[in-house]
Design a protein around this motif. Structure first.
Motif, PDB file in Angstrom:
ATOM      1  N   VAL A   1       0.814  -1.228  -0.017  1.00  0.00           N
ATOM      2  CA  VAL A   1      -0.014  -0.022   0.142  1.00  0.00           C
ATOM      3  C   VAL A   1       0.831   1.071   0.044  1.00  0.00           C
ATOM      4  O   VAL A   1       1.580   1.333   0.924  1.00  0.00           O
ATOM      5  CB  VAL A   1      -0.958   0.011   1.257  1.00  0.00           C
ATOM      6  N   LEU A   2       0.657   1.936  -1.037  1.00  0.00           N
ATOM      7  CA  LEU A   2       1.616   3.219  -1.258  1.00  0.00           C
ATOM      8  C   LEU A   2       0.703   4.436  -0.830  1.00  0.00           C
ATOM      9  O   LEU A   2      -0.265   4.604  -1.466  1.00  0.00           O
ATOM     10  CB  LEU A   2       2.237   3.370  -2.715  1.00  0.00           C
ATOM     11  N   HIS A   3       1.230   5.207   0.194  1.00  0.00           N
ATOM     12  CA  HIS A   3       0.223   6.318   0.643  1.00  0.00           C
ATOM     13  C   HIS A   3       1.073   7.492  -0.039  1.00  0.00           C
ATOM     14  O   HIS A   3       2.279   7.743   0.183  1.00  0.00           O
ATOM     15  CB  HIS A   3       0.406   6.505   2.218  1.00  0.00           C
ATOM     16  N   ALA A   4       0.211   8.231  -0.936  1.00  0.00           N
ATOM     17  CA  ALA A   4       0.657   9.500  -1.589  1.00  0.00           C
ATOM     18  C   ALA A   4      -0.250  10.755  -0.933  1.00  0.00           C
ATOM     19  O   ALA A   4      -0.879  10.469   0.042  1.00  0.00           O
ATOM     20  CB  ALA A   4       0.439   9.375  -2.889  1.00  0.00           C
ATOM     21  N   LYS A   5       0.220  11.785  -1.380  1.00  0.00           N
ATOM     22  CA  LYS A   5      -0.589  12.885  -0.912  1.00  0.00           C
ATOM     23  C   LYS A   5      -1.910  13.376  -1.548  1.00  0.00           C
ATOM     24  O   LYS A   5      -1.883  12.995  -2.985  1.00  0.00           O
ATOM     25  CB  LYS A   5       0.496  14.142  -0.680  1.00  0.00           C
ATOM     26  N   PRO A   6      -2.895  13.822  -1.015  1.00  0.00           N
ATOM     27  CA  PRO A   6      -4.137  14.073  -1.963  1.00  0.00           C
ATOM     28  C   PRO A   6      -4.224  15.279  -2.502  1.00  0.00           C
ATOM     29  O   PRO A   6      -4.952  15.572  -3.320  1.00  0.00           O
ATOM     30  CB  PRO A   6      -5.226  13.996  -0.486  1.00  0.00           C
ATOM     31  N   TYR A   7      -3.318  16.180  -2.191  1.00  0.00           N
ATOM     32  CA  TYR A   7      -3.169  17.502  -2.942  1.00  0.00           C
ATOM     33  C   TYR A   7      -1.547  17.848  -2.883  1.00  0.00           C
ATOM     34  O   TYR A   7      -0.834  17.462  -1.842  1.00  0.00           O
ATOM     35  CB  TYR A   7      -3.991  18.617  -2.624  1.00  0.00           C
ATOM     36  N   PRO A   8      -1.158  18.849  -3.567  1.00  0.00           N
ATOM     37  CA  PRO A   8       0.315  19.274  -3.716  1.00  0.00           C
ATOM     38  C   PRO A   8       0.588  19.679  -2.106  1.00  0.00           C
ATOM     39  O   PRO A   8      -0.099  20.516  -1.586  1.00  0.00           O
ATOM     40  CB  PRO A   8       0.256  20.556  -4.710  1.00  0.00           C
ATOM     41  N   TYR A   9       1.846  19.565  -1.909  1.00  0.00           N
ATOM     42  CA  TYR A   9       2.221  19.827  -0.370  1.00  0.00           C
ATOM     43  C   TYR A   9       3.743  19.719  -0.475  1.00  0.00           C
ATOM     44  O   TYR A   9       4.362  18.751  -1.132  1.00  0.00           O
ATOM     45  CB  TYR A   9       1.725  18.537   0.517  1.00  0.00           C
ATOM     46  N   TYR A  10       4.353  20.719   0.284  1.00  0.00           N
ATOM     47  CA  TYR A  10       5.789  20.679   0.576  1.00  0.00           C
ATOM     48  C   TYR A  10       6.399  20.456  -1.039  1.00  0.00           C
ATOM     49  O   TYR A  10       7.603  19.599  -0.983  1.00  0.00           O
ATOM     50  CB  TYR A  10       6.130  19.720   1.312  1.00  0.00           C
ATOM     51  N   VAL A  11       6.133  21.207  -1.781  1.00  0.00           N
ATOM     52  CA  VAL A  11       6.826  21.605  -3.340  1.00  0.00           C
ATOM     53  C   VAL A  11       6.743  19.996  -4.145  1.00  0.00           C
ATOM     54  O   VAL A  11       5.983  20.141  -5.092  1.00  0.00           O
ATOM     55  CB  VAL A  11       8.355  21.797  -3.175  1.00  0.00           C
ATOM     56  N   SER A  12       7.484  19.135  -3.744  1.00  0.00           N
ATOM     57  CA  SER A  12       7.628  17.815  -4.539  1.00  0.00           C
ATOM     58  C   SER A  12       7.000  16.550  -4.004  1.00  0.00           C
ATOM     59  O   SER A  12       7.282  15.569  -4.511  1.00  0.00           O
ATOM     60  CB  SER A  12       9.259  17.600  -4.815  1.00  0.00           C
ATOM     61  N   ASP A  13       6.233  16.841  -3.006  1.00  0.00           N
ATOM     62  CA  ASP A  13       5.599  15.576  -2.387  1.00  0.00           C
ATOM     63  C   ASP A  13       4.699  14.857  -3.530  1.00  0.00           C
ATOM     64  O   ASP A  13       4.167  15.273  -4.387  1.00  0.00           O
ATOM     65  CB  ASP A  13       4.407  16.052  -1.264  1.00  0.00           C
ATOM     66  N   ALA A  14       4.605  13.575  -3.419  1.00  0.00           N
ATOM     67  CA  ALA A  14       4.248  12.677  -4.631  1.00  0.00           C
ATOM     68  C   ALA A  14       2.571  12.674  -4.197  1.00  0.00           C
ATOM     69  O   ALA A  14       1.975  12.451  -3.184  1.00  0.00           O
ATOM     70  CB  ALA A  14       4.757  11.425  -4.498  1.00  0.00           C
ATOM     71  N   LEU A  15       1.780  12.996  -5.474  1.00  0.00           N
ATOM     72  CA  LEU A  15       0.457  12.498  -5.568  1.00  0.00           C
ATOM     73  C   LEU A  15       0.230  11.499  -6.678  1.00  0.00           C
ATOM     74  O   LEU A  15       1.230  11.055  -7.268  1.00  0.00           O
ATOM     75  CB  LEU A  15      -0.260  13.975  -6.358  1.00  0.00           C
ATOM     76  N   LEU A  16      -0.944  11.261  -6.735  1.00  0.00           N
ATOM     77  CA  LEU A  16      -1.533  10.036  -7.825  1.00  0.00           C
ATOM     78  C   LEU A  16      -0.851  10.159  -9.032  1.00  0.00           C
ATOM     79  O   LEU A  16      -0.349   9.387  -9.647  1.00  0.00           O
ATOM     80  CB  LEU A  16      -2.779   9.669  -7.492  1.00  0.00           C
ATOM     81  N   PRO A  17      -1.196  11.407  -9.469  1.00  0.00           N
ATOM     82  CA  PRO A  17      -0.656  11.847 -10.794  1.00  0.00           C
ATOM     83  C   PRO A  17       0.871  11.532 -10.927  1.00  0.00           C
ATOM     84  O   PRO A  17       1.316  11.220 -12.099  1.00  0.00           O
ATOM     85  CB  PRO A  17      -1.058  13.158 -11.165  1.00  0.00           C
ATOM     86  N   ASP A  18       1.433  12.088  -9.866  1.00  0.00           N
ATOM     87  CA  ASP A  18       3.007  11.431 -10.018  1.00  0.00           C
ATOM     88  C   ASP A  18       3.548  10.097 -10.022  1.00  0.00           C
ATOM     89  O   ASP A  18       4.377   9.787 -10.671  1.00  0.00           O
ATOM     90  CB  ASP A  18       3.580  12.271  -8.630  1.00  0.00           C
ATOM     91  N   VAL A  19       2.452   9.532  -9.333  1.00  0.00           N
ATOM     92  CA  VAL A  19       2.632   7.971  -9.194  1.00  0.00           C
ATOM     93  C   VAL A  19       2.697   7.633 -10.825  1.00  0.00           C
ATOM     94  O   VAL A  19       3.344   6.505 -11.449  1.00  0.00           O
ATOM     95  CB  VAL A  19       1.721   7.312  -8.444  1.00  0.00           C
TER      96      VAL A  19
END
Length: 363
Positions: free
Chosen positions: A211-229
């Protein structure tokens, strides 16, 4: 057991430099990254003015309104800044800019950059199983140095650093085929090795599911979102390790790789306050792997701990086994042997925050 929360005081501290140096640069970077309309430019100007003085009231963020940014808990101040930045660019408001990631230009540039291409080419040459796993864990750990926000205020170059604590043998011993949770940190050059590590765990049977937890919206510049995955998977399928990208895509389709984005991932609090559903998610895993500096701060608490404070003590509340893969890029430090602390303190370097050191903690 507790210690004072970190704030932006005193002047010259790492937290102070983020609030007074990194955040103004970030506003300028966001302004230049996308062709925002004049109204957005004015909103960014207002935010740039605000961060030099008092925190202004904001829906849902009234707790420290009227106080100096330097005088409130640093984790809260950073989180509030990023929320206000998203509101300034219209991320949540109805309209054409709703849902547009202001950090996407720098993420995409890194994802297509020569550094990641070299990383993938080098990894493709690995054939020995032990070497593959060691390389993946190393890449997942040190990939955090590619953090885009950190680059705004650090002169550190890429390259090998010092691993101050290495409890990776214990981590590998825990991976017995059960479910594994990975709490991602940054997109692009850090997320790619995280995904390759997930692929390795799944293909070797060390994990039945990831289970990979990403961020629900942009946060701290480069944090990974689903679109980034999704973008990282696409990049993998176009690389010398394309087979891994295709396997991961199949794993997502059949549920063995599950991407989640809990709202608490963007909360200005440590995991001590996590809601019950998130705690249950972590408790169900054989081990939860916390990636990166921000997750480390939230895991142990963003406090001025004596660096020799045992990692197991400050994470005793966590529901299940937990590992932290963290490049050190802020003042929080725990679990460091006393002789190592003495040596580093005597060196005069800002070893806690210059990105030249890392830890792998397991409890």
């Amino acid at each position: 057991m507790t210690s004072p929360e970190i704030t932006g005081n005193p002047p010259g501290s790492f937290a102070w430099s983020v609030l007074h140096e990194r955040h103004p640069k970030l506003i300028a970077q966001v302004r230049d990254g996308l062709p925002y309309p004049p109204a957005t430019g004015r909103a960014l100007d207002e935010l740039a003015d605000e961060i030099t003085g008092e925190i202004q009231p904001h829906a849902g963020w009234e707790k420290y309104a009227g106080r100096s940014w330097d005088d409130v808990p640093f984790l809260w101040a950073e989180s509030c800044f990023y929320r206000k930045l998203l509101d300034a660019v219209g991320y949540f408001a109805p309209g054409p800019w709703q849902g547009v990631d202001p950090f996407e230009p720098v993420k995409s540039a890194e994802l297509r950059g020569p550094e990641l291409a070299a990383d993938l080419a080098a990894f493709a040459t690995r054939t020995d199983d032990a070497a593959v796993e060691s390389a993946l864990l190393t890449a997942s750990l040190w990939g955090n140095r590619a953090d885009l926000g950190f680059r705004l205020s650090s002169g550190q170059a890429d390259g090998a650093g010092a691993l101050l604590v290495d409890e990776s043998p214990l981590l590998w011993s825990l991976l017995d085929g059960g479910p594994v949770v990975v709490v991602a940190d940054n997109a692009a050059r850090e997320l790619v090795p995280d995904l390759l590590l997930a692929d390795r765990l799944l293909t070797t049977g060390r994990a039945g599911t990831v289970v990979l937890h990403a961020k629900p919206y942009p946060y701290y510049v480069s944090d990974a979102l689903l679109p980034d995955v999704v973008a990282a998977l696409r990049r993998l399928t176009e690389s010398p390790v394309a087979d891994a990208g295709h396997r991961l895509a199949r794993a997502m389709r059949d549920g063995r790789l599950d991407v989640r984005a809990h709202p608490f991932s963007c909360a200005p609090w440590s995991y001590h306050r996590m809601p019950d559903d998130l705690a249950a998610d972590f408790a169900s895993a054989t081990v939860t792997i916390m990636k990166g500096d921000l997750n480390y701060r939230r895991l142990v608490g963003d406090r001025r701990w004596p660096p020799t404070t045992p990692f197991a003590e400050v994470t005793a509340y966590f529901p299940g086994r937990v590992a932290a893969l963290r490049t050190m890029k802020c003042d929080v430090a725990v679990g460091i042997p006393a002789d190592v602390v003495d040596r580093l303190d005597a060196s005069g370097e800002r070893w806690r925050s210059n990105g030249a050191h890392a830890v792998i903690h397991v409890r």
